[in-house]
Scaffold this active site. Sequence first.
Site, PDB file in Angstrom:
ATOM      1  CG  ASP A  68      -0.254  -0.096   2.543  1.00  0.00           C
ATOM      2  OD1 ASP A  68       0.985  -0.057   2.582  1.00  0.00           O
ATOM      3  OD2 ASP A  68      -0.957  -0.215   3.560  1.00  0.00           O
ATOM      4  CG  ASN A 135      -8.865   0.879  11.481  1.00  0.00           C
ATOM      5  OD1 ASN A 135      -7.930   0.130  11.195  1.00  0.00           O
ATOM      6  ND2 ASN A 135      -9.276   1.851  10.685  1.00  0.00           N
ATOM      7  CG  HIS A 137      -5.984  -0.439   8.441  1.00  0.00           C
ATOM      8  ND1 HIS A 137      -5.912   0.917   8.569  1.00  0.00           N
ATOM      9  CD2 HIS A 137      -4.744  -0.906   8.711  1.00  0.00           C
ATOM     10  CE1 HIS A 137      -4.669   1.237   8.896  1.00  0.00           C
ATOM     11  NE2 HIS A 137      -3.949   0.168   8.996  1.00  0.00           N
ATOM     12  CD  GLU A 142      -8.672   2.699   6.561  1.00  0.00           C
ATOM     13  OE1 GLU A 142      -8.732   1.975   7.584  1.00  0.00           O
ATOM     14  OE2 GLU A 142      -7.962   3.706   6.493  1.00  0.00           O
TER      15      GLU A 142
HETATM   16  C1  GLP Z   1      -0.587   1.456   8.156  1.00  0.00           C
HETATM   17  C2  GLP Z   1      -0.322   0.773   6.808  1.00  0.00           C
HETATM   18  C3  GLP Z   1      -0.326  -0.710   6.920  1.00  0.00           C
HETATM   19  C4  GLP Z   1       0.282  -1.111   8.234  1.00  0.00           C
HETATM   20  C5  GLP Z   1      -0.666  -0.711   9.347  1.00  0.00           C
HETATM   21  C6  GLP Z   1      -0.109  -0.928  10.721  1.00  0.00           C
HETATM   22  O1  GLP Z   1      -1.488   2.483   8.016  1.00  0.00           O
HETATM   23  N1  GLP Z   1      -1.270   1.156   5.815  1.00  0.00           N
HETATM   24  O2  GLP Z   1       0.341  -1.285   5.809  1.00  0.00           O
HETATM   25  O3  GLP Z   1       0.489  -2.490   8.251  1.00  0.00           O
HETATM   26  O4  GLP Z   1      -1.113   0.605   9.171  1.00  0.00           O
HETATM   27  O5  GLP Z   1       0.932  -0.041  10.984  1.00  0.00           O
HETATM   28  P1  GLP Z   1       1.932  -0.207  12.202  1.00  0.00           P
HETATM   29  O6  GLP Z   1       2.725  -1.413  11.920  1.00  0.00           O
HETATM   30  O7  GLP Z   1       2.799   1.043  12.169  1.00  0.00           O
HETATM   31  O8  GLP Z   1       1.108  -0.316  13.427  1.00  0.00           O
END
Ligand code: GLP
Length: 236
Positions: A68, A135, A137, A142
């Site tokens: 992403d 959340n 995702h 989302e």
């Molecule tokens: C982000 C990214 C994801 C990531 C997730 C968790 O917004 N879009 O690819 O895996 O949220 O992030 P983190 O590992 O910093 O908690």
Amino acid sequence: MHVNNNFKWQIAEDYEEVSRLAASYICASILSKSNFLLCTASGNTPRKAYDLVAEQMAGKSFRLLALDEWAGLSPDNPYSSAFQLNRQLVEPLDLRDHFLFNGKNENPQNEIDKVQQYLSENGPIDLCVLGIGTNGHLGFNEPRAFLEPVAHLSKLSDTSRSHSMIAAADYIPEHGLTLGIGDILRSKKILLVANGSHKRDVLSQLLSRHITPQLPASFLWLHHDVTCICDKAALP
Ligand code: GLP
């Protein structure tokens, strides 16, 4: 290791151990076949693991696909996913075959078309490395009334827009470019990595095994080979 249906759990003491276990899993997978296609989330969770992968995979080659990207952030913006993946994996390992989104493309549909093309020529993904949003995702799929199967431009939730990864960026994106839930589920193997007490609530929802688009990660219960590596702090 604890097995809960299709989910294999590896529970680590702390972030260091999560990172070591995740790196070992990723490296062993890459070495198991030639021309491996690795799909990678960005964010805080896999940061240390990617450094270890870069150390351990020196001289080895594989294909890399970004999961992403923040729409509006260019690959040279230090807050973008492409920046992280370039610095941590593409550059140190000199990976030639990769697809990273250009979040700055004024026509996001172009990036969507390009990643679809990349996937149709190079897919399926051998291993998809995922983090989980607080959340629920996955990538930028989302929580909402329905999920999209393939790559798309996604309107970001407030939770995503307040992610620490972009807190200091000049521009807080309203949309994200992401592979779809079907693209993720078509991966041969999935590695979900989570650490810290801020992930405990969402992991507890995931463990209820109620599959709902309001918790995109719950669709992982439909996959046949998911490994979840998390630390004790994240465990409900
Ligand atoms: C982000 C990214 C994801 C990531 C997730 C968790 O917004 N879009 O690819 O895996 O949220 O992030 P983190 O590992 O910093 O908690």
